[in-house]
Design a protein around this motif. Structure first.
Motif, PDB file in Angstrom:
ATOM      1  N   ILE A 188     -17.416 -19.725  -3.967  1.00 18.97           N
ATOM      2  CA  ILE A 188     -16.763 -20.726  -4.637  1.00 18.97           C
ATOM      3  C   ILE A 188     -17.477 -19.985  -6.218  1.00 18.97           C
ATOM      4  CG2 ILE A 188     -16.160 -22.397  -5.235  1.00 18.97           C
ATOM      5  CD1 ILE A 188     -16.937 -23.286  -2.278  1.00 18.97           C
ATOM      6  N   THR A 197     -14.363 -15.598   2.016  1.00 23.19           N
ATOM      7  CA  THR A 197     -16.284 -16.161   3.053  1.00 23.19           C
ATOM      8  C   THR A 197     -15.789 -15.180   3.843  1.00 23.19           C
ATOM      9  OG1 THR A 197     -17.135 -17.037   4.670  1.00 23.19           O
ATOM     10  CG2 THR A 197     -14.431 -16.840   5.228  1.00 23.19           C
ATOM     11  N   ALA A 229     -17.316 -14.925   6.890  1.00 19.74           N
ATOM     12  CA  ALA A 229     -17.036 -15.816   8.339  1.00 19.74           C
ATOM     13  C   ALA A 229     -15.214 -15.325   8.379  1.00 19.74           C
ATOM     14  CB  ALA A 229     -17.594 -17.118   8.157  1.00 19.74           C
ATOM     15  N   LEU A 230     -14.529 -14.454   7.508  1.00 22.01           N
ATOM     16  CA  LEU A 230     -13.463 -14.175   8.385  1.00 22.01           C
ATOM     17  C   LEU A 230     -12.879 -12.931   8.217  1.00 22.01           C
ATOM     18  CD1 LEU A 230     -11.512 -17.537   7.797  1.00 22.01           C
ATOM     19  CD2 LEU A 230     -12.231 -17.065   9.816  1.00 22.01           C
ATOM     20  N   TYR A 239      -6.991 -14.198   8.520  1.00 31.80           N
ATOM     21  CA  TYR A 239      -8.014 -15.288   9.084  1.00 31.80           C
ATOM     22  C   TYR A 239      -8.468 -14.962  10.421  1.00 31.80           C
ATOM     23  CZ  TYR A 239      -5.641 -18.192   5.200  1.00 31.80           C
ATOM     24  OH  TYR A 239      -4.836 -18.354   4.743  1.00 31.80           O
ATOM     25  N   TYR A 257     -14.740 -25.005   3.434  1.00 34.78           N
ATOM     26  CA  TYR A 257     -15.089 -23.476   4.512  1.00 34.78           C
ATOM     27  C   TYR A 257     -16.240 -22.785   4.486  1.00 34.78           C
ATOM     28  CZ  TYR A 257     -10.430 -23.268   1.810  1.00 34.78           C
ATOM     29  OH  TYR A 257      -8.534 -23.186   1.149  1.00 34.78           O
ATOM     30  N   ARG A 258     -16.995 -24.159   4.622  1.00 39.06           N
ATOM     31  CA  ARG A 258     -17.962 -24.181   4.654  1.00 39.06           C
ATOM     32  C   ARG A 258     -18.371 -23.054   6.372  1.00 39.06           C
ATOM     33  NH1 ARG A 258     -23.387 -25.811   3.711  1.00 39.06           N
ATOM     34  NH2 ARG A 258     -22.636 -27.052   2.136  1.00 39.06           N
ATOM     35  N   PRO A 259     -19.193 -21.832   6.510  1.00 36.96           N
ATOM     36  CA  PRO A 259     -19.598 -21.110   7.665  1.00 36.96           C
ATOM     37  C   PRO A 259     -19.686 -21.588   8.725  1.00 36.96           C
ATOM     38  CG  PRO A 259     -20.298 -19.714   5.468  1.00 36.96           C
ATOM     39  CD  PRO A 259     -19.685 -21.224   5.187  1.00 36.96           C
ATOM     40  N   LEU A 318     -21.844 -21.493  -0.264  1.00 34.13           N
ATOM     41  CA  LEU A 318     -21.935 -22.135   1.010  1.00 34.13           C
ATOM     42  C   LEU A 318     -22.265 -21.321   2.160  1.00 34.13           C
ATOM     43  CD1 LEU A 318     -19.108 -23.788   1.071  1.00 34.13           C
ATOM     44  CD2 LEU A 318     -20.894 -24.065  -1.172  1.00 34.13           C
ATOM     45  N   LEU A 368      -9.430 -17.127   0.104  1.00 34.02           N
ATOM     46  CA  LEU A 368      -8.996 -18.473   0.958  1.00 34.02           C
ATOM     47  C   LEU A 368      -8.372 -19.241   0.245  1.00 34.02           C
ATOM     48  CD1 LEU A 368     -12.453 -19.551   2.803  1.00 34.02           C
ATOM     49  CD2 LEU A 368     -10.530 -18.295   4.176  1.00 34.02           C
ATOM     50  N   LYS A 401     -15.239 -13.235  11.697  1.00 37.70           N
ATOM     51  CA  LYS A 401     -16.094 -11.785  12.324  1.00 37.70           C
ATOM     52  C   LYS A 401     -17.526 -12.481  12.941  1.00 37.70           C
ATOM     53  CE  LYS A 401     -17.017  -9.689   9.113  1.00 37.70           C
ATOM     54  NZ  LYS A 401     -17.912  -9.791   8.120  1.00 37.70           N
ATOM     55  N   GLU A 415      -1.460 -12.846   5.842  1.00 32.96           N
ATOM     56  CA  GLU A 415      -0.886 -11.223   6.432  1.00 32.96           C
ATOM     57  C   GLU A 415      -1.008 -12.315   8.320  1.00 32.96           C
ATOM     58  OE1 GLU A 415      -3.517  -7.980   5.899  1.00 32.96           O
ATOM     59  OE2 GLU A 415      -4.292  -9.994   5.221  1.00 32.96           O
ATOM     60  N   ALA A 443     -12.600 -12.372  17.477  1.00 27.15           N
ATOM     61  CA  ALA A 443     -13.317 -11.930  17.152  1.00 27.15           C
ATOM     62  C   ALA A 443     -13.524 -10.386  17.083  1.00 27.15           C
ATOM     63  CB  ALA A 443     -14.647 -12.325  16.073  1.00 27.15           C
ATOM     64  N   MET A 492     -21.602 -16.405   4.496  1.00 32.36           N
ATOM     65  CA  MET A 492     -21.685 -17.373   3.326  1.00 32.36           C
ATOM     66  C   MET A 492     -20.388 -17.415   3.226  1.00 32.36           C
ATOM     67  SD  MET A 492     -22.343 -14.410   0.591  1.00 32.36           S
ATOM     68  CE  MET A 492     -21.055 -15.202  -0.651  1.00 32.36           C
ATOM     69  N   THR A 493     -19.574 -18.149   2.663  1.00 34.12           N
ATOM     70  CA  THR A 493     -18.690 -18.677   1.413  1.00 34.12           C
ATOM     71  C   THR A 493     -19.048 -18.560   0.095  1.00 34.12           C
ATOM     72  OG1 THR A 493     -17.808 -19.521   3.309  1.00 34.12           O
ATOM     73  CG2 THR A 493     -16.762 -20.140   1.492  1.00 34.12           C
ATOM     74  N   PRO A 523     -20.807 -14.729  10.965  1.00 38.93           N
ATOM     75  CA  PRO A 523     -20.959 -14.971   9.142  1.00 38.93           C
ATOM     76  C   PRO A 523     -21.727 -15.715   8.986  1.00 38.93           C
ATOM     77  CG  PRO A 523     -20.651 -16.816  10.927  1.00 38.93           C
ATOM     78  CD  PRO A 523     -20.947 -15.525  11.754  1.00 38.93           C
ATOM     79  N   HIS A 560      -7.178 -10.096   2.730  1.00 36.88           N
ATOM     80  CA  HIS A 560      -8.715  -9.539   3.164  1.00 36.88           C
ATOM     81  C   HIS A 560      -9.066  -9.118   2.292  1.00 36.88           C
ATOM     82  CE1 HIS A 560      -5.543  -5.404   3.016  1.00 36.88           C
ATOM     83  NE2 HIS A 560      -7.176  -5.503   2.485  1.00 36.88           N
TER      84      HIS A 560
END
Lengths: 156, 156
Positions: free
Chosen positions: B106, B88, B90-91, B95, A95-97, B123, B77, B98, A2, A125, B103-104, B101, B57
């Protein structure tokens, strides 16, 4: 992907550059070339280390004429050679925040007669982050850096 | 993708589940199934809307027994069907960064005799965020949700 450009949240720059996408891609992805254009002189990005794949890190140090040194760390999200590069400082490698996210950059390279239609979109944001980035000199800073990028790419 | 699990920053859960990766993948990616297991009862995730591709999203509302309603928004991701899912908070979609943030995630699904070796790694940006997540009941909460996930997947 997107592409949700929102003029109330984001900033953008568009430029016709007389160099092929291949040359611009090299300037964005080879540390030795990035050093030469990424910050408007007399500022400079040094110590560039990048792992060019989704989830890979981007690291560099932005150095100023007065001895300033600011680390710049991010994560690549989308890597489509010679067409699109997406990264964010909301994440680090793997991909760590990260604690203080600021922006996601989406750079596109579109082949055009005589060169490349170059577009940079910077997503934030919220409106506050956009305003802060604009006040930090987005248009002037990214404009000068893009002049440097175009001059370098034309010589490749 | 780099997988940089750091025990000082991150949390993890590993479980052998007697269901194939296909069934677990469906539980993670079909809103009607996610609703049934994603939060430990009596909590529930509702209004799930997902765009399952990098940059897409994830949106849902976590609802509690006392009428609590907390929006949950994130961005996918890495989407490797039946093997790996990374997202995540965080986004947001496209992309976009936010503000806060946390956590991510996996999730990996490894085929194993009789089922799937299921792994969830979470993470965080720093040790404080990890400690906060642990104090919020990560082990108990993710453990119960994983019990619910396993029970549902075995019935598919």
């Amino acid at each position: 992907m997107e592409t949700l450009f929102d003029p109330g949240l984001d900033l953008a720059l568009e430029r016709m550059i007389e160099a092929p996408p291949r040359a611009l891609w090299a300037c964005w992805t080879r540390p030795d070339l990035m050093e030469q254009w990424f910050c408007p002189v007399p500022w400079k990005m040094t110590d560039i280390d990048l792992d060019l794949r989704p989830g890979g890190h981007f690291r560099g140090v932005i150095r100023g004429p007065g001895g300033e040194a600011m680390p710049n760390v991010g994560c690549y999200l989308d890597v489509l050679p010679e067409r699109r590069l997406v990264w964010t400082d909301a994440l680090a490698g793997g991909y760590r925040p990260k604690p203080e996210p600021f922006m996601t950059g989406i750079i596109t390279f579109e082949p055009a007669p005589g060169g490349t239609l170059y577009r940079a979109m910077v997503l934030h944001a919220d409106a506050e982050a956009r305003a802060k980035h604009e006040a930090m000199g987005f248009h002037d800073g990214w404009g000068k850096a893009t002049d440097q990028l175009a001059a370098l790419a034309r010589r490749l």
